[in-house]
Design an enzyme around this catalytic site. Structure first.
Site, PDB file in Angstrom:
ATOM      1  N   GLU A 189       0.802  -1.221   0.000  1.00 59.08           N
ATOM      2  CA  GLU A 189       0.000   0.000   0.000  1.00 59.08           C
ATOM      3  C   GLU A 189       0.836   1.272   0.000  1.00 59.08           C
ATOM      4  O   GLU A 189       0.326   2.348   0.299  1.00 59.08           O
ATOM      5  CB  GLU A 189      -0.953  -0.001   1.212  1.00 59.08           C
ATOM      6  CG  GLU A 189      -1.890  -1.197   1.256  1.00 59.08           C
ATOM      7  CD  GLU A 189      -2.877  -1.147   2.419  1.00 59.08           C
ATOM      8  OE1 GLU A 189      -3.249  -0.027   2.832  1.00 59.08           O
ATOM      9  OE2 GLU A 189      -3.266  -2.224   2.917  1.00 59.08           O
ATOM     10  N   ASP A 190       2.121   1.182  -0.354  1.00 60.70           N
ATOM     11  CA  ASP A 190       2.974   2.368  -0.350  1.00 60.70           C
ATOM     12  C   ASP A 190       2.716   3.249  -1.564  1.00 60.70           C
ATOM     13  O   ASP A 190       2.222   2.790  -2.597  1.00 60.70           O
ATOM     14  CB  ASP A 190       4.448   1.960  -0.337  1.00 60.70           C
ATOM     15  CG  ASP A 190       4.867   1.358   0.997  1.00 60.70           C
ATOM     16  OD1 ASP A 190       4.013   1.279   1.901  1.00 60.70           O
ATOM     17  OD2 ASP A 190       6.036   0.955   1.122  1.00 60.70           O
TER      18      ASP A 190
END
Length: 371
Positions: A189-190
């Site tokens: 989810e970066d």
């Protein structure tokens, strides 16, 4: 034509039948009508990289049934393999039956049998263990024909490193095999900028992971979690279409729809607003991703917001926003009518699983609403 029957969970239980065309636009209109019928009581309910590099990965880890923690050793075999080897076994027949139904994909954080034993296993198809391992849960899930997958994440700084990706994939497939699991959920989810080595590296990671898993464990599931919208939410500029192509399914996290990189005050508002959720779904459909490769994930939790700008006589007041069975109905309906692979939640064990009458009623309503 699709004949859809919906039970509105109101005090006066009534069933309304609709005959509709299976499209998300029709579902949106229908859900909007339902929103007017029922009250919610204040709750809100293309890159220049054309070829992704590949490489040979050897998989040497082999799990032995002698180390199986289940009383029935065949329960330790991944369900996709058991389907081919023991097609008439009761748990395999259950798995085959569920393979033809709407997917219900549940994330589960660490809990014990006093909680997960109360899940409605007849509804579940896949369980993703969020950073914990429970051998008893795996035996129980397989007995009910339910896949169990692990979560996996990868450091952003190494996405462009083919050797680092190779090593990570080898570790994941060994771990999955030794623990008798059915696949992996990549929970990355970066933030990533577009047209960068890291963006292309993430796509490569998904492709290479799927290739290795499908070779080592034929029929295993490789899923990938995506933001509620494909439009660069919180800086996540991923190659969503390619990721969907390479993975078996993508899980749309239609929750925490307020930015997780807040630049201002966090105001009280829906965690998973209906119209915002549908708009997010459409951004993935607009990319040409088949609906059968998508799962709509919804929140089984909420948030409480302290009221800050009040006079002193009203200190301590809060607003609470969460989804319940009434608000979730509309989202499930849109996903099903649109032809999505299924629905899921973060997380299945956030309900109250005590034995009070209120808790039992909540469990009945929330699980009963699932397809």
């Amino acid at each position: 034509m699709l004949h859809l029957t919906i039970m509105l969970l109101t005090r006066k239980k009534r069933t309304t039948s609709f005959t509709i065309m299976p499209s998300y636009k029709t579902a949106l209109v229908l859900a909007s009508v339902l929103l007017c019928i029922t009250t919610t009581s204040g709750k809100n309910y293309v890159s220049p990289l054309n070829v992704v590099e590949t490489f040979p990965i050897k998989h040497d880890a082999r799990a032995s049934l002698n180390s199986c923690p289940c009383k029935n050793k065949f329960l330790c075999m991944p369900l996709s393999q058991a389907k081919n080897k023991y097609p008439t076994a009761p748990h395999v027949l259950n798995f085959i039956k569920k393979s033809n139904k709407t997917e219900v994909f549940a994330f589960v954080v660490k809990c014990d049998a006093s909680v997960w034993g109360k899940f409605d296993w007849s509804k579940l198809t896949t369980v993703a263990l969020a950073n914990f391992y429970d051998a008893e849960l795996i035996c129980h899930a397989h007995q009910h024909g339910v896949r169990v997958v692990k979560l996996g994440n990868f450091p952003t700084t190494k996405l462009g490193n083919i050797t680092a990706r190779r090593n990570w994939i080898n570790i994941q497939i060994s771990d999955v095999t030794l623990k008798f699991l059915d696949g992996i959920n990549i929970d990355y989810e970066d933030a990533l900028d577009p047209f960068t080595p890291e963006q292309y590296g993430l796509t490569s990671l998904v492709k290479e992971t799927a290739e290795v898993f499908h070779t080592a464990i034929p029929g295993s599931q490789v899923s990938f979690d995506v933001a509620w919208s494909a439009r660069g939410i919180d800086g996540r500029y991923y190659e969503y279409k390619k990721i969907a192509d390479y993975s078996d399914v993508i899980f749309i996290m239609a929750y925490d729809e307020q930015s997780q990189i807040l630049k201002g005050p966090c105001a009280a508002r829906p965690n998973s607003g209906f119209y915002k959720t549908v708009q997010g779904m459409m951004t993935y459909l607009d990319l040409g991703i088949p609906p059968t490769k998508m799962i709509l994930g919804v929140p089984w939790y909420g948030y409480t917001y302290p009221c800050l700008q009040l006079d002193k006589s009203k200190e301590g007041q809060h607003q609470i926003w969460y989804d319940d069975e009434r608000s979730l109905l509309y989202k499930y309906m849109v996903a099903i009518v649109t032809g999505f692979r299924g629905v899921g939640m973060w997380t299945a064990n956030f309900l109250d699983y005590s034995d009070t009458p209120e808790a039992k009623l909540q469990q009945e309503h929330m699980w009963g609403l699932l397809p």
